[in-house]
Write a protein that holds these residues in place. Structure first.
Motif, short mmCIF file in Angstrom:
data_model
loop_
_atom_site.label_atom_id
_atom_site.label_comp_id
_atom_site.label_asym_id
_atom_site.label_seq_id
_atom_site.Cartn_x
_atom_site.Cartn_y
_atom_site.Cartn_z
N VAL A 86 28.57 0.69 -32.27
CA VAL A 86 28.47 2.11 -32.54
C VAL A 86 29.82 2.76 -32.27
N ARG A 87 30.32 3.46 -33.28
CA ARG A 87 31.60 4.15 -33.15
C ARG A 87 31.45 5.35 -32.22
N HIS A 88 32.55 5.87 -31.71
CA HIS A 88 32.52 6.98 -30.74
C HIS A 88 31.79 8.21 -31.26
N ASN A 92 26.42 4.17 -36.42
CA ASN A 92 25.93 2.81 -36.18
C ASN A 92 26.33 1.95 -37.37
N PHE A 93 26.94 0.80 -37.13
CA PHE A 93 27.49 -0.03 -38.19
C PHE A 93 26.55 -1.14 -38.67
N ALA A 94 25.27 -1.11 -38.29
CA ALA A 94 24.34 -2.15 -38.72
C ALA A 94 24.27 -2.26 -40.23
N LYS A 95 24.17 -1.14 -40.94
CA LYS A 95 24.07 -1.18 -42.40
C LYS A 95 25.35 -1.69 -43.05
N VAL A 96 26.48 -1.31 -42.50
CA VAL A 96 27.76 -1.81 -43.01
C VAL A 96 27.82 -3.32 -42.83
N ASP A 97 27.46 -3.79 -41.65
CA ASP A 97 27.49 -5.22 -41.37
C ASP A 97 26.56 -5.99 -42.31
N VAL A 98 25.35 -5.47 -42.52
CA VAL A 98 24.41 -6.14 -43.41
C VAL A 98 24.96 -6.15 -44.84
#
Length: 169
Positions: A86-88, A92-98
């Protein structure tokens, strides 16, 4: 296949034969997905491999297209938001990662001569119920995987000048 050829020739397949995907090809595809980069290497994803044979009716509740259940496999990419970086600003980067994982997966499938079609317009509640997903797991994107019965059409893409800026907006 050369990477430049692979990204140019890969297309969204909407017609599949019933020919099975070999275990070697499936493992190659899954390994490519596993190797995808994720924010802070958190790897906040799970892949669900579904064999479609005998499950066509229930899978149509998730996405109601004939070609969706023609392929012998469907792979569902799920995010685990509680495990993602999670960026500051709380992004949340879960969707980007997926998304990165799925991109690796579909390119590896194309490298094997297999077809895929990125699907985000599915019924997430039906997917949650049928796949028995825990509350903390989010179904984000899925694709059929199989041998194509269709041929690619010419891709329409905007020119780089419409997509790229240098130094500033």
């Amino acid at each position: 296949m050369e990477f430049s050829d692979l990204i140019t020739e890969r297309y969204s397949v909407r017609g599949y034969s019933g020919e099975p995907v070999s275990d070697d090809d499936l493992n190659y595809i899954l390994e490519a997905a596993r190797m995808a980069p994720t924010a802070a290497n958190r790897q906040p994803f799970q892949l669900i491999v579904i064999h479609t044979e005998g499950r066509e009716e229930e899978l149509r509740r998730i996405y109601d297209k004939d070609w969706f259940v023609e392929a012998p496999l469907i792979i569902v990419a799920c995010g685990l938001p509680s495990k993602a970086w999670v960026r500051h600003d709380k992004a949340n980067f879960a969707k980007v990662d997926v998304a990165i994982v799925m991109d690796h997966l579909i390119l590896a499938a194309a490298d094997c001569g297999l077809g895929t079609c990125w699907i985000g317009a599915f019924d997430p509640e039906a997917a949650r119920e049928i796949l028995e997903l825990p509350d903390e797991v989010e179904p984000i994107v899925m694709t059929p995987v199989g041998h194509p019965t269709t041929s690619p059409t010419k891709k329409k893409r905007k020119p780089l000048a419409e997509l790229v800026r240098y130094e500033r907006w």
